[in-house]
Design a protein around this motif. Sequence first.
Motif, PDB file in Angstrom:
ATOM      1  N   ALA A   7       0.831  -1.199   0.000  1.00 50.08           N
ATOM      2  CA  ALA A   7       0.000   0.000   0.000  1.00 50.08           C
ATOM      3  C   ALA A   7       0.869   1.254   0.000  1.00 50.08           C
ATOM      4  O   ALA A   7       0.525   2.253  -0.616  1.00 50.08           O
ATOM      5  CB  ALA A   7      -0.918  -0.002   1.225  1.00 50.08           C
ATOM      6  N   ALA A   8       1.999   1.207   0.673  1.00 46.54           N
ATOM      7  CA  ALA A   8       2.870   2.365   0.754  1.00 46.54           C
ATOM      8  C   ALA A   8       3.631   2.592  -0.547  1.00 46.54           C
ATOM      9  O   ALA A   8       4.033   3.701  -0.856  1.00 46.54           O
ATOM     10  CB  ALA A   8       3.858   2.196   1.905  1.00 46.54           C
ATOM     11  N   HIS A   9       3.833   1.545  -1.319  1.00 43.19           N
ATOM     12  CA  HIS A   9       4.598   1.635  -2.563  1.00 43.19           C
ATOM     13  C   HIS A   9       3.713   1.186  -3.719  1.00 43.19           C
ATOM     14  O   HIS A   9       3.765   0.049  -4.149  1.00 43.19           O
ATOM     15  CB  HIS A   9       5.864   0.771  -2.478  1.00 43.19           C
ATOM     16  N   ASP A  10       2.900   2.131  -4.200  1.00 45.42           N
ATOM     17  CA  ASP A  10       1.945   1.784  -5.242  1.00 45.42           C
ATOM     18  C   ASP A  10       2.456   2.091  -6.642  1.00 45.42           C
ATOM     19  O   ASP A  10       1.672   2.261  -7.566  1.00 45.42           O
ATOM     20  CB  ASP A  10       0.620   2.494  -4.991  1.00 45.42           C
ATOM     21  N   GLY A  11       3.781   2.174  -6.810  1.00 45.05           N
ATOM     22  CA  GLY A  11       4.339   2.412  -8.124  1.00 45.05           C
ATOM     23  C   GLY A  11       4.555   3.875  -8.447  1.00 45.05           C
ATOM     24  O   GLY A  11       5.011   4.205  -9.529  1.00 45.05           O
ATOM     25  N   THR A  12       4.213   4.773  -7.513  1.00 44.20           N
ATOM     26  CA  THR A  12       4.376   6.200  -7.765  1.00 44.20           C
ATOM     27  C   THR A  12       5.587   6.770  -7.032  1.00 44.20           C
ATOM     28  O   THR A  12       5.673   7.964  -6.839  1.00 44.20           O
ATOM     29  CB  THR A  12       3.110   6.972  -7.348  1.00 44.20           C
ATOM     30  N   ALA A  13       6.510   5.922  -6.612  1.00 41.55           N
ATOM     31  CA  ALA A  13       7.686   6.379  -5.872  1.00 41.55           C
ATOM     32  C   ALA A  13       8.510   7.323  -6.739  1.00 41.55           C
ATOM     33  O   ALA A  13       8.633   7.159  -7.941  1.00 41.55           O
ATOM     34  CB  ALA A  13       8.529   5.194  -5.423  1.00 41.55           C
ATOM     35  N   ASP A  14       9.050   8.339  -6.097  1.00 42.43           N
ATOM     36  CA  ASP A  14       9.833   9.359  -6.773  1.00 42.43           C
ATOM     37  C   ASP A  14      11.031   9.664  -5.890  1.00 42.43           C
ATOM     38  O   ASP A  14      11.049   9.319  -4.711  1.00 42.43           O
ATOM     39  CB  ASP A  14       8.970  10.606  -6.972  1.00 42.43           C
ATOM     40  N   CYS A  15      12.029  10.324  -6.455  1.00 43.43           N
ATOM     41  CA  CYS A  15      13.242  10.654  -5.714  1.00 43.43           C
ATOM     42  C   CYS A  15      13.632  12.088  -6.056  1.00 43.43           C
ATOM     43  O   CYS A  15      13.630  12.465  -7.227  1.00 43.43           O
ATOM     44  CB  CYS A  15      14.341   9.677  -6.109  1.00 43.43           C
ATOM     45  N   LEU A  16      13.944  12.879  -5.031  1.00 41.48           N
ATOM     46  CA  LEU A  16      14.382  14.260  -5.208  1.00 41.48           C
ATOM     47  C   LEU A  16      15.665  14.484  -4.432  1.00 41.48           C
ATOM     48  O   LEU A  16      15.885  13.861  -3.394  1.00 41.48           O
ATOM     49  CB  LEU A  16      13.328  15.245  -4.691  1.00 41.48           C
ATOM     50  N   ARG A  17      16.484  15.427  -4.916  1.00 45.41           N
ATOM     51  CA  ARG A  17      17.699  15.801  -4.208  1.00 45.41           C
ATOM     52  C   ARG A  17      17.747  17.320  -4.144  1.00 45.41           C
ATOM     53  O   ARG A  17      17.501  18.001  -5.136  1.00 45.41           O
ATOM     54  CB  ARG A  17      18.938  15.285  -4.943  1.00 45.41           C
ATOM     55  N   GLY A  18      18.057  17.854  -2.954  1.00 42.35           N
ATOM     56  CA  GLY A  18      18.141  19.296  -2.805  1.00 42.35           C
ATOM     57  C   GLY A  18      18.524  19.689  -1.400  1.00 42.35           C
ATOM     58  O   GLY A  18      18.775  18.840  -0.541  1.00 42.35           O
ATOM     59  N   ARG A  19      18.566  20.995  -1.181  1.00 45.82           N
ATOM     60  CA  ARG A  19      18.925  21.542   0.130  1.00 45.82           C
ATOM     61  C   ARG A  19      17.660  21.815   0.927  1.00 45.82           C
ATOM     62  O   ARG A  19      16.711  22.406   0.427  1.00 45.82           O
ATOM     63  CB  ARG A  19      19.738  22.819  -0.031  1.00 45.82           C
ATOM     64  N   LEU A  20      17.663  21.387   2.192  1.00 41.64           N
ATOM     65  CA  LEU A  20      16.521  21.564   3.071  1.00 41.64           C
ATOM     66  C   LEU A  20      16.518  22.976   3.641  1.00 41.64           C
ATOM     67  O   LEU A  20      17.551  23.477   4.094  1.00 41.64           O
ATOM     68  CB  LEU A  20      16.606  20.539   4.208  1.00 41.64           C
ATOM     69  N   CYS A  21      15.365  23.622   3.592  1.00 41.00           N
ATOM     70  CA  CYS A  21      15.227  24.950   4.203  1.00 41.00           C
ATOM     71  C   CYS A  21      13.854  25.037   4.856  1.00 41.00           C
ATOM     72  O   CYS A  21      13.038  24.124   4.731  1.00 41.00           O
ATOM     73  CB  CYS A  21      15.410  26.048   3.153  1.00 41.00           C
ATOM     74  N   ARG A  22      13.618  26.125   5.570  1.00 41.44           N
ATOM     75  CA  ARG A  22      12.302  26.365   6.167  1.00 41.44           C
ATOM     76  C   ARG A  22      11.823  27.744   5.731  1.00 41.44           C
ATOM     77  O   ARG A  22      12.596  28.694   5.721  1.00 41.44           O
ATOM     78  CB  ARG A  22      12.352  26.271   7.686  1.00 41.44           C
TER      79      ARG A  22
END
Length: 96
Positions: A7-22
């Motif tokens: 259920a958690a992995h329904d084929g729509t998994a994606d990956c991003l890379r970047g700098r965390l900010c608020r």
Amino acid sequence: MPADRDAAHDGTADCLRGRLCRERLDLGSKSERLAVLLVVDDGDRVVLRRAGANPFRDPELEALEGQVLIVEGERRSSYFLVRRYTVCGDDPPSSG
């Protein structure tokens, strides 16, 4: 237990890379808050929300502000649901 994983992995998994900010979001509304965002290479800002965490405040991600992360999960309408993440340090997202 395997059903939850499916259920958690329904084929729509994606990956991003970047700098965390608020940044402060939803100014003037009941939802106004200081949100955790990932600034990706093209300058796009993506709101992050860790699966199972409070959607308005996540001390675990907040503590990583300024770090470069790789996040895995699913894009939703207004945020990215983080299933897992890796801290890459404070190096820029792309080297040159």
